[in-house]
Design a protein around this motif. Structure first.
Motif, mmCIF file in Angstrom:
data_model
loop_
_atom_site.group_PDB
_atom_site.id
_atom_site.type_symbol
_atom_site.label_atom_id
_atom_site.label_comp_id
_atom_site.label_asym_id
_atom_site.label_seq_id
_atom_site.Cartn_x
_atom_site.Cartn_y
_atom_site.Cartn_z
ATOM 1 N N LEU A 117 36.048 -7.101 36.373
ATOM 2 C CA LEU A 117 37.198 -6.230 36.146
ATOM 3 C C LEU A 117 37.821 -5.781 37.459
ATOM 4 O O LEU A 117 39.045 -5.646 37.571
ATOM 5 C CB LEU A 117 36.772 -5.016 35.317
ATOM 6 C CG LEU A 117 36.152 -5.321 33.949
ATOM 7 C CD1 LEU A 117 35.715 -4.037 33.263
ATOM 8 C CD2 LEU A 117 37.141 -6.080 33.072
ATOM 9 N N LEU A 122 41.659 -4.001 38.261
ATOM 10 C CA LEU A 122 41.496 -2.669 37.679
ATOM 11 C C LEU A 122 40.959 -1.707 38.731
ATOM 12 O O LEU A 122 40.131 -2.073 39.574
ATOM 13 C CB LEU A 122 40.559 -2.715 36.479
ATOM 14 C CG LEU A 122 41.227 -2.949 35.112
ATOM 15 C CD1 LEU A 122 41.706 -4.391 34.994
ATOM 16 C CD2 LEU A 122 40.250 -2.633 33.985
ATOM 17 N N GLU A 126 39.579 3.663 36.364
ATOM 18 C CA GLU A 126 39.856 3.144 35.017
ATOM 19 C C GLU A 126 38.596 2.571 34.385
ATOM 20 O O GLU A 126 38.349 2.747 33.186
ATOM 21 C CB GLU A 126 40.954 2.085 35.089
ATOM 22 C CG GLU A 126 42.279 2.604 35.592
ATOM 23 C CD GLU A 126 43.313 1.520 35.786
ATOM 24 O OE1 GLU A 126 44.504 1.844 35.891
ATOM 25 O OE2 GLU A 126 42.920 0.328 35.835
#
Length: 313
Positions: A117, A122, A126
């Protein structure tokens, strides 16, 4: 004209050996790699069939164990991210007494799952928010997965439900007999009012050389893995005197020379020590003490006086 801010890491600011890391590749992914390496050490020791690890600590002591709490306690972890994982595992040990390896493996796995991720772009905040939402959903799901519960902490059968799974993780195949012994010992030391005030240190384990696991049993009281040194080997319904020091004639800090001219001087020299020791043991006997427990050894003169008064030590 813009003000130029100097970058950290210059030789004029920090001592030699200082490193300045920044960015995704240098900081976050390196932290994830460190936690992964930490979990790889204890991963193979997980469960009842886990393998033992041979650890040599800073004192040169050799330790062979499959307990993750012991392994991470003896390892000197210096990496900040891995040290946070170790601290979380130690908190689990202090809070629940078990599940240390689970915390290490699960925490490292979450970070490894976050690595793709991060590469996708990201932000770490988050991903952390996603973990918090997953935690809330998992706590709701746990309620539906309940298979049993401990109705009373004063019942041996109810306590056995919680003890059996923890014992099976360490002594697989022997959990039936050991769980009953652990439940009996826990109930003997359990506070009557508030079970949450239970202290693990109130239950001690004494290993007797030459015995087997099947010979284990619970003794309500204290067990000393050494035989009495006096001729009295057994005493019942007596007062017990406990000393943290040795029961012996006091020794001076400085050395001296005593000149003895004849046998009478020798008898007079030792008679004073005998009188003092006899008076001390006589006071214990007069107080109803029938057994003496001390942290160090018992001197020959003290043993002689205790034998005379019929006391065990």
């Amino acid at each position: 004209m813009a003000l130029r801010v100097p970058q950290a890491g210059g030789p004029q600011l920090f001592k030699e050996g200082y490193k300045n890391l920044q960015g995704l590749e240098e900081v976050i992914l390196r932290n994830i790699a460190a936690t992964k390496e930490m979990s790889e050490i204890t991963r193979t020791s997980f469960g009842p069939q886990g393998r033992n690890k041979m650890v040599v600590n800073h004192l040169g002591k050799l330790i062979v164990t499959s307990d993750a709490a012991t392994i991470i306690r003896e390892l000197e972890v210096v990496h900040p991210a891995a040290k946070l994982l170790v601290m979380a595992s130690q908190q689990q040990e202090a809070e629940a007494g078990d599940g240390t390896n689970t915390v290490l493996i699960f925490g490292s796995e979450l970070l490894q799952r976050a690595e793709p991720l991060l590469r996708m772009g990201l932000h770490p905040s988050e991903i952390a928010r996603g973990f918090e939402l997953a935690l809330a959903a998992a706590l709701k799901g746990l309620e539906a997965l309940e298979c049993d519960q401990v109705a009373s902490w004063q019942s041996s059968a109810e306590v056995l439900k919680a003890v059996r799974t923890a014992v099976a993780a360490k002594q697989y195949g022997q959990e039936a007999g050991l769980s009953a012994l652990v439940a009996e010992a826990v109930l003997a030391a359990m506070p009557s009012g508030d079970p949450t005030r239970f202290n693990v240190d109130n239950v001690r384990v004494v290993k007797v050389l030459g015995g087997s696991l099947a010979q284990s049993r619970v003794v309500h009281g204290m067990v000393f893995p050494s035989a009495p040194v006096t001729s009295v080997r057994r005493a019942t319904c007596v007062r017990v005197a406990v000393f943290a020091c040795a029961v012996d004639v006091g020794q001076t800090e400085t050395k001296g020379t005593v000149l003895l001219h004849n046998a009478g001087d020798l008898l007079a020299y030792t008679r004073g020590e005998e009188a003092q020791m006899d008076a001390a043991i006589a006071e214990l006997h007069a107080a109803g003490v029938g057994a003496v427990v001390c942290g160090s050894g018992v001197g020959d003169l003290a043993i002689h006086c205790m034998n005379r008064y019929g006391m065990a030590a």
